[in-house]
Design a protein around this motif. Structure first.
Motif, PDB file in Angstrom:
ATOM      1  N   ALA A 200      42.258  33.101  45.999  1.00 15.61           N
ATOM      2  CA  ALA A 200      43.138  32.643  45.130  1.00 15.61           C
ATOM      3  C   ALA A 200      42.607  33.127  43.812  1.00 15.61           C
ATOM      4  O   ALA A 200      43.202  33.419  42.733  1.00 15.61           O
ATOM      5  CB  ALA A 200      43.530  31.189  45.145  1.00 15.61           C
ATOM      6  N   ASP A 201      41.236  32.870  43.585  1.00 20.97           N
ATOM      7  CA  ASP A 201      40.528  33.188  42.190  1.00 20.97           C
ATOM      8  C   ASP A 201      40.389  34.735  42.037  1.00 20.97           C
ATOM      9  O   ASP A 201      39.749  35.181  40.822  1.00 20.97           O
ATOM     10  CB  ASP A 201      39.022  32.361  42.417  1.00 20.97           C
ATOM     11  N   LEU A 202      40.697  35.535  43.043  1.00 26.94           N
ATOM     12  CA  LEU A 202      40.373  36.893  43.159  1.00 26.94           C
ATOM     13  C   LEU A 202      41.624  37.611  43.182  1.00 26.94           C
ATOM     14  O   LEU A 202      41.628  38.917  43.673  1.00 26.94           O
ATOM     15  CB  LEU A 202      39.179  37.196  44.066  1.00 26.94           C
ATOM     16  N   ALA A 203      42.748  36.794  42.919  1.00 27.91           N
ATOM     17  CA  ALA A 203      44.088  37.471  43.437  1.00 27.91           C
ATOM     18  C   ALA A 203      44.379  38.895  42.454  1.00 27.91           C
ATOM     19  O   ALA A 203      45.229  39.524  43.012  1.00 27.91           O
ATOM     20  CB  ALA A 203      45.159  36.530  42.843  1.00 27.91           C
ATOM     21  N   GLU A 204      43.816  38.962  41.497  1.00 27.28           N
ATOM     22  CA  GLU A 204      43.973  40.179  40.789  1.00 27.28           C
ATOM     23  C   GLU A 204      43.384  41.560  41.502  1.00 27.28           C
ATOM     24  O   GLU A 204      43.723  42.649  41.132  1.00 27.28           O
ATOM     25  CB  GLU A 204      43.448  40.346  39.438  1.00 27.28           C
ATOM     26  N   VAL A 205      42.507  41.377  42.505  1.00 27.91           N
ATOM     27  CA  VAL A 205      42.015  42.331  43.226  1.00 27.91           C
ATOM     28  C   VAL A 205      42.792  42.896  44.448  1.00 27.91           C
ATOM     29  O   VAL A 205      43.324  41.889  45.138  1.00 27.91           O
ATOM     30  CB  VAL A 205      40.659  41.827  43.991  1.00 27.91           C
ATOM     31  N   PRO A 206      43.128  43.928  44.448  1.00 29.58           N
ATOM     32  CA  PRO A 206      44.283  44.333  45.522  1.00 29.58           C
ATOM     33  C   PRO A 206      44.083  44.030  46.816  1.00 29.58           C
ATOM     34  O   PRO A 206      44.812  43.522  47.448  1.00 29.58           O
ATOM     35  CB  PRO A 206      44.250  46.008  45.213  1.00 29.58           C
ATOM     36  N   GLU A 207      42.793  44.108  47.278  1.00 28.62           N
ATOM     37  CA  GLU A 207      42.547  43.596  48.610  1.00 28.62           C
ATOM     38  C   GLU A 207      42.693  42.258  48.756  1.00 28.62           C
ATOM     39  O   GLU A 207      43.079  41.735  49.954  1.00 28.62           O
ATOM     40  CB  GLU A 207      40.894  43.995  48.900  1.00 28.62           C
ATOM     41  N   ALA A 208      42.209  41.367  47.837  1.00 29.91           N
ATOM     42  CA  ALA A 208      42.498  40.065  47.881  1.00 29.91           C
ATOM     43  C   ALA A 208      43.863  39.618  47.845  1.00 29.91           C
ATOM     44  O   ALA A 208      44.251  38.660  48.609  1.00 29.91           O
ATOM     45  CB  ALA A 208      41.829  39.275  46.820  1.00 29.91           C
ATOM     46  N   ALA A 209      44.737  40.248  47.091  1.00 33.64           N
ATOM     47  CA  ALA A 209      46.262  40.045  47.049  1.00 33.64           C
ATOM     48  C   ALA A 209      46.934  40.413  48.382  1.00 33.64           C
ATOM     49  O   ALA A 209      47.814  39.553  48.636  1.00 33.64           O
ATOM     50  CB  ALA A 209      46.729  40.795  45.880  1.00 33.64           C
ATOM     51  N   ALA A 210      46.391  41.653  48.995  1.00 33.85           N
ATOM     52  CA  ALA A 210      47.008  41.658  50.332  1.00 33.85           C
ATOM     53  C   ALA A 210      46.597  40.866  51.365  1.00 33.85           C
ATOM     54  O   ALA A 210      47.520  40.431  51.969  1.00 33.85           O
ATOM     55  CB  ALA A 210      46.401  43.057  50.670  1.00 33.85           C
ATOM     56  N   ALA A 211      45.571  40.194  51.288  1.00 33.26           N
ATOM     57  CA  ALA A 211      45.279  39.251  52.331  1.00 33.26           C
ATOM     58  C   ALA A 211      45.925  37.846  51.964  1.00 33.26           C
ATOM     59  O   ALA A 211      46.445  37.270  52.699  1.00 33.26           O
ATOM     60  CB  ALA A 211      43.757  38.824  52.258  1.00 33.26           C
TER      61      ALA A 211
END
Length: 336
Positions: A200-211
């Protein structure tokens, strides 16, 4: 057979054979006229017996005990060997991970190496305060691989230390995202929750958002909720059902309501949010407290539809709900 030939055929050095003789493990049954050791076929078989037991990790003392005691049963000793071997493998695996962590940090000098080692030792401390100190005391110029921080986040049970680790991981960029995404998809429930909070702290990263989008469907609400809050802040309308459920459950409901209000600034999403909240307000069995929370979320939405819903609720059979609805209707009139 003389000692040199035995050594050549068995692969056991002459020096070790003499050591076996001194310990009483394998004593040659004969001597030549000149006093040289002479081994029989049975002696050679005993040598191979000794070597076989040593290959299992037995010490020479344990081998001697096994050969000396005819009633010796191997079950207990083999069990100990299994445990000792597993412990040794765990230590070596831990050492390998530490070496990989140091290697991944690309240390420029020994000071960098010592900095990573100090962090790793601190994170291994059983004391939560020391683990937190190890994270917060890390120097910005000491490179630390994000994978180390990600692994620590996934294993950290203390919420305060976990927060410090997530802060450090977010500062490290997106290098640790892969480890977190793997954990949120396949880990145990507690690990998935930690992974979701870190992602959630890295939600701007596309891979993190996808997860995180996948995590919205996780059976564990502790995984769904941080995913929904993070994605909702990013304007992801897929988070709406989970955010509405958070209002119903009374978990981070104020934050969820604020995000629903922000999402409803988009006319395409406003009707969806209004319908979802209204559906929960009129759901059979909803208690007064839950309906009041839903109305609190409702008044954050733009548009005339909210006023119409409040007008209907002001005539509700539940007098507490009716009074709150009338008060909120009057608040909307004052705003307009």
């Amino acid at each position: 057979m003389l000692i040199g030939e035995v050594a050549r055929r068995s692969g056991v050095s002459a020096r070790m054979l003499r050591h076996y003789d001194a310990l009483g493990l394998v004593r040659p049954t004969g001597r030549t006229v000149g006093g040289y050791r002479e081994y029989s076929a049975e002696d050679v078989r005993r040598i191979f017996h000794v070597e076989s037991l040593r290959s299992l990790g037995l010490s020479l003392q344990q081998v001697a005990q096994a050969l000396r005691d005819p009633d010796f049963t191997p079950a207990a000793l083999v069990g100990d060997l299994v445990r000792w071997t597993q412990e040794r493998l765990d230590r070596e695996r831990e050492l390998l991970e530490r070496l990989r962590a140091i290697d991944a940090s690309a240390p420029a000098d020994w000071q960098d190496v010592l900095g990573v080692v100090a962090l790793l030792h601190g994170l291994d401390s059983p004391d939560a305060a020391r683990r937190q100190q190890a994270v917060l005391a890390r120097q910005d110029d000491v490179p630390v691989p994000a994978e180390v921080l990600a692994k620590a986040v996934l294993a950290e049970p203390d919420p305060v230390v976990s927060g410090a680790l997530r802060w450090a991981l977010a500062r490290a960029g997106d290098a640790g995202v892969s480890a977190l995404t793997a954990a949120v998809r396949e880990g145990e429930p507690a690990v998935r929750r930690r992974a979701a909070r870190a992602l959630a702290d890295l939600a701007e990263v596309p891979e993190a958002a996808a997860a995180l989008r996948e995590a919205l469907a996780d059976p564990d609400p502790g995984v769904r909720r941080p995913a929904a809050l993070a994605l909702g802040r990013q304007g992801e309308t897929a988070a709406v059902p989970v955010l509405v459920a958070m209002v119903v459950d009374g978990v981070n409901d104020v934050e969820a309501a604020d995000i629903l209000g922000a999402l409803s600034e988009d006319p395409a999403c406003a009707a969806r949010v209004l319908t979802a909240l209204t559906g929960e307000l009129t759901a059979p069995g909803a208690d007064s407290a839950t309906r009041v929370r839903l109305m609190q979320a409702l008044v954050e939405l733009p548009g005339p539809g909210v006023r119409e819903v409040l007008d209907r609720l002001s005539r509700d059979d539940d007098h507490a709900v009716a009074r709150v609805a009338a008060a909120f209707a009057g608040l909307l009139d004052e705003r307009s």
